[in-house]
Write an enzyme that holds these catalytic residues in place. Structure first.
Site, PDB file in Angstrom:
ATOM      1  N   GLY A  82      40.248  62.758 140.167  1.00  0.00           N
ATOM      2  CA  GLY A  82      39.698  63.147 141.476  1.00  0.00           C
ATOM      3  C   GLY A  82      38.177  63.229 141.406  1.00  0.00           C
ATOM      4  O   GLY A  82      37.605  63.411 140.328  1.00  0.00           O
ATOM      5  N   ASP A 134      44.484  65.648 121.829  1.00  0.00           N
ATOM      6  CA  ASP A 134      43.619  64.659 121.162  1.00  0.00           C
ATOM      7  C   ASP A 134      42.701  65.306 120.118  1.00  0.00           C
ATOM      8  O   ASP A 134      42.151  64.610 119.265  1.00  0.00           O
ATOM      9  CB  ASP A 134      42.745  63.932 122.193  1.00  0.00           C
ATOM     10  CG  ASP A 134      43.565  63.130 123.185  1.00  0.00           C
ATOM     11  OD1 ASP A 134      44.742  62.846 122.890  1.00  0.00           O
ATOM     12  OD2 ASP A 134      43.032  62.786 124.252  1.00  0.00           O
ATOM     13  N   MET A 176      49.223  59.128 121.475  1.00  0.00           N
ATOM     14  CA  MET A 176      48.078  59.280 122.381  1.00  0.00           C
ATOM     15  C   MET A 176      46.767  59.336 121.585  1.00  0.00           C
ATOM     16  O   MET A 176      46.772  59.584 120.378  1.00  0.00           O
ATOM     17  CB  MET A 176      48.251  60.508 123.256  1.00  0.00           C
ATOM     18  CG  MET A 176      49.252  60.256 124.374  1.00  0.00           C
ATOM     19  SD  MET A 176      49.309  61.599 125.553  1.00  0.00           S
ATOM     20  CE  MET A 176      50.321  60.879 126.842  1.00  0.00           C
ATOM     21  N   GLY A 177      45.685  59.141 122.274  1.00  0.00           N
ATOM     22  CA  GLY A 177      44.359  59.135 121.642  1.00  0.00           C
ATOM     23  C   GLY A 177      43.594  57.912 122.103  1.00  0.00           C
ATOM     24  O   GLY A 177      43.603  56.891 121.442  1.00  0.00           O
ATOM     25  N   ARG A 178      42.965  58.032 123.267  1.00  0.00           N
ATOM     26  CA  ARG A 178      42.238  56.879 123.827  1.00  0.00           C
ATOM     27  C   ARG A 178      40.915  56.651 123.118  1.00  0.00           C
ATOM     28  O   ARG A 178      40.504  55.528 122.900  1.00  0.00           O
ATOM     29  CB  ARG A 178      41.943  57.120 125.317  1.00  0.00           C
ATOM     30  CG  ARG A 178      42.980  56.557 126.229  1.00  0.00           C
ATOM     31  CD  ARG A 178      42.711  56.957 127.642  1.00  0.00           C
ATOM     32  NE  ARG A 178      42.616  58.408 127.758  1.00  0.00           N
ATOM     33  CZ  ARG A 178      42.413  59.074 128.885  1.00  0.00           C
ATOM     34  NH1 ARG A 178      42.262  58.415 129.998  1.00  0.00           N
ATOM     35  NH2 ARG A 178      42.359  60.378 128.908  1.00  0.00           N
ATOM     36  N   HIS A 272      54.320  60.909 126.880  1.00  0.00           N
ATOM     37  CA  HIS A 272      54.099  62.317 127.256  1.00  0.00           C
ATOM     38  C   HIS A 272      55.019  63.293 126.540  1.00  0.00           C
ATOM     39  O   HIS A 272      54.824  64.521 126.672  1.00  0.00           O
ATOM     40  CB  HIS A 272      54.177  62.464 128.774  1.00  0.00           C
ATOM     41  CG  HIS A 272      53.015  61.793 129.445  1.00  0.00           C
ATOM     42  ND1 HIS A 272      52.938  60.435 129.589  1.00  0.00           N
ATOM     43  CD2 HIS A 272      51.863  62.300 129.957  1.00  0.00           C
ATOM     44  CE1 HIS A 272      51.791  60.122 130.175  1.00  0.00           C
ATOM     45  NE2 HIS A 272      51.124  61.237 130.409  1.00  0.00           N
ATOM     46  N   GLN A 274      54.676  63.868 123.673  1.00  0.00           N
ATOM     47  CA  GLN A 274      53.702  64.533 122.789  1.00  0.00           C
ATOM     48  C   GLN A 274      53.016  65.713 123.464  1.00  0.00           C
ATOM     49  O   GLN A 274      52.424  66.558 122.805  1.00  0.00           O
ATOM     50  CB  GLN A 274      52.621  63.528 122.356  1.00  0.00           C
ATOM     51  CG  GLN A 274      53.157  62.367 121.562  1.00  0.00           C
ATOM     52  CD  GLN A 274      52.202  61.192 121.565  1.00  0.00           C
ATOM     53  OE1 GLN A 274      51.359  61.084 120.692  1.00  0.00           O
ATOM     54  NE2 GLN A 274      52.315  60.313 122.554  1.00  0.00           N
ATOM     55  N   ARG A 275      53.025  65.732 124.786  1.00  0.00           N
ATOM     56  CA  ARG A 275      52.322  66.818 125.486  1.00  0.00           C
ATOM     57  C   ARG A 275      53.251  67.980 125.849  1.00  0.00           C
ATOM     58  O   ARG A 275      52.774  69.037 126.271  1.00  0.00           O
ATOM     59  CB  ARG A 275      51.676  66.269 126.761  1.00  0.00           C
ATOM     60  CG  ARG A 275      50.536  65.304 126.506  1.00  0.00           C
ATOM     61  CD  ARG A 275      49.298  65.661 127.286  1.00  0.00           C
ATOM     62  NE  ARG A 275      49.519  65.704 128.706  1.00  0.00           N
ATOM     63  CZ  ARG A 275      49.020  64.827 129.576  1.00  0.00           C
ATOM     64  NH1 ARG A 275      48.291  63.809 129.154  1.00  0.00           N
ATOM     65  NH2 ARG A 275      49.224  64.959 130.852  1.00  0.00           N
TER      66      ARG A 275
HETATM   67  O1  F6P Z   1      43.572  63.633 127.269  1.00  0.00           O
HETATM   68  C1  F6P Z   1      44.802  63.760 126.664  1.00  0.00           C
HETATM   69  C2  F6P Z   1      45.661  62.571 126.853  1.00  0.00           C
HETATM   70  O2  F6P Z   1      46.815  63.002 126.249  1.00  0.00           O
HETATM   71  C3  F6P Z   1      45.195  61.219 126.299  1.00  0.00           C
HETATM   72  O3  F6P Z   1      45.393  61.049 124.936  1.00  0.00           O
HETATM   73  C4  F6P Z   1      46.005  60.255 127.108  1.00  0.00           C
HETATM   74  O4  F6P Z   1      45.399  58.984 127.153  1.00  0.00           O
HETATM   75  C5  F6P Z   1      45.970  60.907 128.444  1.00  0.00           C
HETATM   76  O5  F6P Z   1      45.954  62.302 128.213  1.00  0.00           O
HETATM   77  C6  F6P Z   1      47.122  60.560 129.355  1.00  0.00           C
HETATM   78  O6  F6P Z   1      46.924  61.213 130.562  1.00  0.00           O
HETATM   79  P1  F6P Z   1      47.844  61.129 131.871  1.00  0.00           P
HETATM   80  O7  F6P Z   1      48.584  62.420 131.932  1.00  0.00           O
HETATM   81  O8  F6P Z   1      46.887  60.988 132.986  1.00  0.00           O
HETATM   82  O9  F6P Z   1      48.761  59.968 131.723  1.00  0.00           O
END
Ligand code: F6P
Length: 369
Positions: A82, A134, A176-178, A272, A274-275
């Site tokens: 946003g 990350d 993950m890890g851009r 996700h 991982q989150r």
């Molecule tokens: O910033 C953390 C992260 O987990 C990145 O490693 C990953 O690219 C991004 O979030 C993914 O985000 P979104 O929830 O927008 O798909």
């Protein structure tokens, strides 16, 4: 400054991760019970400021708050996109209209850059607590969420290894890890990867294929585990790369094309997963310690600082310094890269570094782990 019935705002900004609710719990407990502050949980971060959407948070309302200790995600909601700066005036007006005396943001480096500008412009009493799987927030060895994500990936790698070994397959596992490869590096070493590809050290398909061949020649091993960070970079950029749905699919396809021996490949993009999930003990401790310290800073009237974890302790650092140094990359000469190489892991086309006396790099070892 008097600390009676001050109003503290708290929100979570950027991608969610395990430990956010644990940090909220620590902030609410310390602010209300120790200092008698009122706490407002702002919903969806700056969006909540724009829309004036906030809920009162207190130990009673959250049922003693024990439930928050365990809960993944964030009860406040989060936002990671946003045009926030384009709506700076509305965001700043929200801080004022909600009558906040201070604001604690639990956020990653992307949000912190934006919030720092808003805080300066709006003259906010602003503090930050770092979170991100990350682990790329500068000036802190750890951000909330990283340790749990590493454990999640290690668990996935262990499951994948058994099926890979049973079928003599090479798995390309994307994590993950851009921009930073901390998650791939830590989980790859801990999870027994044969190849770890991170944004900081370029790889070549030739180097990967040679390494897979070496595993066969040396140990007769036909299965292998490749952990690739989503932002990993090839030594020679290939324009075709963007036609693939993920870097893991690209790498698997290139191995199939260029490997001199037939290889059965499979791809697993962890995404996700991982989150999500409940925070592990280390993240609970970090979240509790960092949340607690942020509240102490607010009570003392010290602002524009981020709580950080350095050399085994909670410290605080100026947000301006953090923002100037973000994101925190993996140091290609670090102890963990040398460790990976010493374990025989291919970490990109980088020559093995000479031995360094551990007593000479003691600080680095402490910071790197
Ligand atoms: O910033 C953390 C992260 O987990 C990145 O490693 C990953 O690219 C991004 O979030 C993914 O985000 P979104 O929830 O927008 O798909």
């Amino acid at each position: 400054m008097s600390i009676s019935r001050k109003r503290l705002g708290v929100f979570t900004s950027g991608g969610d991760c395990p430990g956010l609710n644990t940090a909220i719990r620590a902030i609410v407990a310390h602010a209300t019970l120790s200092y008698g502050w009122e706490v407002l949980g702002i919903l969806h971060a700056t969006q909540g400021l724009i829309e004036r959407k906030a809920i009162p948070l207190n130990a009673e309302g959250l049922g003693g708050m024990d439930v928050l200790l365990n809960m993944g995600g964030t009860i406040l909601g989060a936002i990671n996109r946003g045009d926030t700066l384009g709506r700076a005036d509305e965001v700043i007006a929200g801080y004022n209209e909600l009558g906040l005396d201070a604001l604690i943001a639990i956020c990653g480096d992307g949000s912190l850059k934006i919030l720092h500008q808003l805080a300066q412009k709006g003259n906010w009493n602003f503090l930050a607590v770092p979170k991100t799987i990350d682990n790329d927030v500068a000036l802190t060895d750890r951000a909330i969420g990283f340790d749990t994500a590493v454990n999640t990936v290690v668990e996935a790698l262990s499951r994948i290894t058994s099926t890979a070994a049973s079928h003599d397959r090479v798995f390309v596992v994307e994590v993950m890890g851009r921009t930073a490869g901390h998650l791939a590096l830590y989980s790859g070493i801990a999870g027994g990867a044969d190849i770890i590809l991170i944004p900081e050290i370029p790889y070549s398909i030739e180097g990967i294929c040679q390494h897979l061949q070496k595993l066969r020649d040396r140990w007769g091993r036909k299965f292998a585990l490749i952990v690739v960070a989503e932002g990993a970079k090839a030594l020679e950029q290939d324009a075709n790369h963007c036609h693939y749905s993920s870097i893991a699919h690209y790498i698997a396809d290139k191995i199939a094309q260029y490997s001199p021996i037939p290889i059965e490949l499979r791809v697993s993009v962890l995404g996700h997963i991982q989150r999500g999930g409940a925070p592990m003990a280390m993240d609970r401790l970090l979240a509790a310690g960092m949340g607690h310290t942020a509240v102490d800073l607010a009570a003392q009237g010290t602002f524009d600082r981020m709580v950080a974890w350095q050399a085994g302790q909670v410290v605080t650092v100026p947000i301006a310094d953090v923002v100037a140094k973000c994101p925190r990359h993996v140091d290609p000469d670090s102890f963990l890269i040398r460790t990976a190489q010493g374990l025989g892991i291919y970490v990109g086309d980088k020559p093995m570094l000479p031995y360094v006396d551990p007593t000479l790099c003691r600080n680095e070892v402490i910071c790197a782990i």
